[in-house]
Design a protein around this motif. Sequence first.
Motif, PDB file in Angstrom:
ATOM      1  N   ASN A  92      29.709  -1.384  38.614  1.00  0.00           N
ATOM      2  CA  ASN A  92      28.271  -1.249  38.830  1.00  0.00           C
ATOM      3  C   ASN A  92      28.034  -1.128  40.332  1.00  0.00           C
ATOM      4  N   VAL A  93      27.621   0.032  40.770  1.00  0.00           N
ATOM      5  CA  VAL A  93      27.382   0.250  42.196  1.00  0.00           C
ATOM      6  C   VAL A  93      25.924  -0.042  42.507  1.00  0.00           C
ATOM      7  N   ARG A  94      25.647  -0.291  43.772  1.00  0.00           N
ATOM      8  CA  ARG A  94      24.310  -0.720  44.178  1.00  0.00           C
ATOM      9  C   ARG A  94      23.574   0.308  45.026  1.00  0.00           C
ATOM     10  N   SER A  95      24.268   1.353  45.464  1.00  0.00           N
ATOM     11  CA  SER A  95      23.623   2.346  46.320  1.00  0.00           C
ATOM     12  C   SER A  95      24.358   3.661  46.195  1.00  0.00           C
ATOM     13  N   TYR A  96      23.725   4.713  46.727  1.00  0.00           N
ATOM     14  CA  TYR A  96      24.381   6.022  46.723  1.00  0.00           C
ATOM     15  C   TYR A  96      25.605   6.019  47.636  1.00  0.00           C
ATOM     16  N   GLU A  97      25.586   5.212  48.686  1.00  0.00           N
ATOM     17  CA  GLU A  97      26.767   5.100  49.544  1.00  0.00           C
ATOM     18  C   GLU A  97      27.943   4.522  48.758  1.00  0.00           C
ATOM     19  N   GLY A  98      27.647   3.603  47.850  1.00  0.00           N
ATOM     20  CA  GLY A  98      28.704   3.049  47.012  1.00  0.00           C
ATOM     21  C   GLY A  98      29.292   4.075  46.064  1.00  0.00           C
ATOM     22  N   ILE A  99      28.457   5.008  45.625  1.00  0.00           N
ATOM     23  CA  ILE A  99      28.958   6.079  44.759  1.00  0.00           C
ATOM     24  C   ILE A  99      29.983   6.922  45.497  1.00  0.00           C
ATOM     25  N   GLU A 100      29.657   7.307  46.714  1.00  0.00           N
ATOM     26  CA  GLU A 100      30.581   8.135  47.489  1.00  0.00           C
ATOM     27  C   GLU A 100      31.898   7.421  47.729  1.00  0.00           C
ATOM     28  N   ALA A 101      31.823   6.129  48.058  1.00  0.00           N
ATOM     29  CA  ALA A 101      33.053   5.372  48.288  1.00  0.00           C
ATOM     30  C   ALA A 101      33.880   5.254  47.017  1.00  0.00           C
ATOM     31  N   THR A 102      33.217   5.065  45.886  1.00  0.00           N
ATOM     32  CA  THR A 102      33.925   4.954  44.609  1.00  0.00           C
ATOM     33  C   THR A 102      34.619   6.258  44.254  1.00  0.00           C
ATOM     34  N   PHE A 103      33.939   7.370  44.450  1.00  0.00           N
ATOM     35  CA  PHE A 103      34.542   8.670  44.163  1.00  0.00           C
ATOM     36  C   PHE A 103      35.746   8.925  45.070  1.00  0.00           C
ATOM     37  N   ARG A 104      35.625   8.576  46.319  1.00  0.00           N
ATOM     38  CA  ARG A 104      36.732   8.839  47.249  1.00  0.00           C
ATOM     39  C   ARG A 104      37.952   7.970  46.943  1.00  0.00           C
ATOM     40  N   ARG A 105      37.732   6.805  46.378  1.00  0.00           N
ATOM     41  CA  ARG A 105      38.863   5.977  45.965  1.00  0.00           C
ATOM     42  C   ARG A 105      39.500   6.471  44.675  1.00  0.00           C
ATOM     43  N   GLY A 106      38.829   7.396  44.006  1.00  0.00           N
ATOM     44  CA  GLY A 106      39.360   7.943  42.771  1.00  0.00           C
ATOM     45  C   GLY A 106      39.312   6.982  41.604  1.00  0.00           C
ATOM     46  N   GLU A 107      38.376   6.039  41.634  1.00  0.00           N
ATOM     47  CA  GLU A 107      38.323   5.016  40.600  1.00  0.00           C
ATOM     48  C   GLU A 107      37.507   5.441  39.387  1.00  0.00           C
ATOM     49  N   VAL A 108      36.573   6.368  39.528  1.00  0.00           N
ATOM     50  CA  VAL A 108      35.716   6.765  38.419  1.00  0.00           C
ATOM     51  C   VAL A 108      35.632   8.285  38.356  1.00  0.00           C
ATOM     52  N   ARG A 109      35.271   8.778  37.161  1.00  0.00           N
ATOM     53  CA  ARG A 109      35.097  10.213  36.956  1.00  0.00           C
ATOM     54  C   ARG A 109      33.622  10.601  36.914  1.00  0.00           C
ATOM     55  N   LEU A 110      32.746   9.634  36.561  1.00  0.00           N
ATOM     56  CA  LEU A 110      31.340   9.943  36.358  1.00  0.00           C
ATOM     57  C   LEU A 110      30.507   8.729  36.755  1.00  0.00           C
ATOM     58  N   VAL A 111      29.356   9.006  37.369  1.00  0.00           N
ATOM     59  CA  VAL A 111      28.405   7.948  37.712  1.00  0.00           C
ATOM     60  C   VAL A 111      27.068   8.309  37.072  1.00  0.00           C
ATOM     61  N   VAL A 112      26.500   7.364  36.333  1.00  0.00           N
ATOM     62  CA  VAL A 112      25.202   7.539  35.687  1.00  0.00           C
ATOM     63  C   VAL A 112      24.165   6.794  36.524  1.00  0.00           C
ATOM     64  N   VAL A 113      23.116   7.522  36.938  1.00  0.00           N
ATOM     65  CA  VAL A 113      22.097   6.959  37.822  1.00  0.00           C
ATOM     66  C   VAL A 113      20.764   6.931  37.080  1.00  0.00           C
ATOM     67  N   PHE A 114      20.197   5.726  36.947  1.00  0.00           N
ATOM     68  CA  PHE A 114      18.852   5.558  36.406  1.00  0.00           C
ATOM     69  C   PHE A 114      17.908   5.269  37.572  1.00  0.00           C
ATOM     70  N   PRO A 115      16.901   6.120  37.801  1.00  0.00           N
ATOM     71  CA  PRO A 115      15.982   5.901  38.925  1.00  0.00           C
ATOM     72  C   PRO A 115      15.048   4.728  38.655  1.00  0.00           C
ATOM     73  N   PRO A 116      14.354   4.252  39.682  1.00  0.00           N
ATOM     74  CA  PRO A 116      13.382   3.178  39.469  1.00  0.00           C
ATOM     75  C   PRO A 116      12.296   3.612  38.489  1.00  0.00           C
ATOM     76  N   ASN A 117      11.816   2.651  37.690  1.00  0.00           N
ATOM     77  CA  ASN A 117      10.737   2.883  36.719  1.00  0.00           C
ATOM     78  C   ASN A 117      11.138   3.890  35.637  1.00  0.00           C
ATOM     79  N   PHE A 118      12.419   4.030  35.378  1.00  0.00           N
ATOM     80  CA  PHE A 118      12.850   4.967  34.340  1.00  0.00           C
ATOM     81  C   PHE A 118      12.263   4.595  32.978  1.00  0.00           C
ATOM     82  N   SER A 119      12.418   3.336  32.575  1.00  0.00           N
ATOM     83  CA  SER A 119      11.917   2.910  31.269  1.00  0.00           C
ATOM     84  C   SER A 119      10.399   3.022  31.186  1.00  0.00           C
ATOM     85  N   ASN A 120       9.717   2.680  32.276  1.00  0.00           N
ATOM     86  CA  ASN A 120       8.254   2.755  32.276  1.00  0.00           C
ATOM     87  C   ASN A 120       7.785   4.204  32.145  1.00  0.00           C
TER      88      ASN A 120
END
Length: 369
Positions: free
Chosen positions: A78-106
Motif C-alpha cells: 500500500n503506497v502513500r504517494s505518487y512518489e512511492g509508486i515510482e520507487a516501487t516500479f523502479r524496484r521491480g516489486e509490482v506490475r500494476l498500481v491501482v489509484v483511487f482518487p479522493p472522494n471516489f466513493s462519494n
Amino acid sequence: MNRFLAFVKKEFFHILRDRRTLLILFGMPLVMVALFGFALTNEIKNAKIALLDFDHGLHSQQITNRLLSSGYFRLVENVRSYEGIEATFRRGEVRLVVVFPPNFSNDYVHGQQAQVQLLADASEQNTAISLTNYATNIIQGYANEQNPSGSQPVAQINVEPRMVFNPELKGAFVFVPGVMAMVLLLVSALMTSVTIAREKETGTMEVLMVSPLTQPQILFGKVLPYLLLSFLNGCLIIALGVFLLGIPLNGSLALLLVETLLFIFLALSIGILISTIADTQLVAMFASLLIMLMPTIFLSGFIFPIESMPAPLQIISNVIPAKYFISIVKGIMIKGVGLGNLWKETLVLIGMSGVFTAISLRNLKSRLS
C-alpha cells in the motif's frame, strides 16, 4: 529378408540400450507437452500489485476486494504517494498500481464522474496490457452490478490506464533484453563447450595439461577470446537496440557493460562445466542447446510470466541465469535504476559464476588425474 529383419532387430536393441536416445525420443516430447499444456501460459495469475487509496471509502474497498478475489492479482504493498509508486516500479516489486482518487466513493454514490487510474509497468508489454484489461473488466463489472436494470442510474466508473516506462507499448522493449540474454548465453556456452570438447576428443587436451601452464591458465586462456568476442557481440546488440529499435538507455552505460561482461563470464563458466562432462563435440553441443535454450525461453520470464507458472517451475526459474540478466537489462535501460536496485541480481550472477567455475576445475582435475 531374414538378414534384413535381423539387422532391424539389432538396431532396435541398440536404441533400447542407449539411454540418451530413449531420453530424446520419449523424454523430450513428454516435457514439451507438459510444459505447454499445463505449466506455460500467457494467462496472468497472482500478479503483484500495489494500491494507492486516497478515498478509503466503501466502494474503493469493495473494488479492491473484487480485484484480489479474482485470482489475477495479489496485493503486496500500500503506497502513500505518487512518489512511492515510482520507487516501487523502479524496484521491480509490482506490475500494476491501482489509484483511487479522493472522494471516489462519494462521487460514485452521487452520480458524478468517478475515476480509477491504473498504472502498469509496460517494460513487459503483453503483461501490462493483460493486467489493465483484467482490472478494467473487473471494475466495470462491479459498476454494472451496482446499477441493475430499472433502478435509478448511478455514475459509471471511468478507468484510465497509463503505461509506465513504455507508453508506446513497443515490443522491442520486451524482446531485446530477452534475445540479448538468450544469444549471449547460448553462443558463449556453446562455443566454449565445443572447443574444449574438441581438444579432449582429439587427445590434445592431455598434451596441454602436461605443459608448464596450470589448469586455470589453460581454461581461462581457452575462453578469453570467446569472452572478448561475446562482449563485442553484446555491445552490438545494445547498439542495435538503442539506435535502430529506439530502446532508451536511461541508466548507466558503464554499469550495463559490466553486467553484460559478468553474464558472459557466467555463460562461459557453464560452457566449461559442460565440456568437463561431455566427451565429444556432439554431446557438448546437444547439452548446451538443451540446458541453455529451453530454460531461457520457457523459465526466464522472457516469454511466459513466471508468477503464472506452477510453484515447482517458479522454484526452478530461480536457477536460470537469464532471469536475472533480463531484469538487469530492463532495469538499467528502461527503468534507469542503478546498482542499488540491482545488487541482488548481480550477486546471484557472481555466485553462479564462482560455483560453476569451481566445479569445472574440480571435474577437469579428477578426470585427467
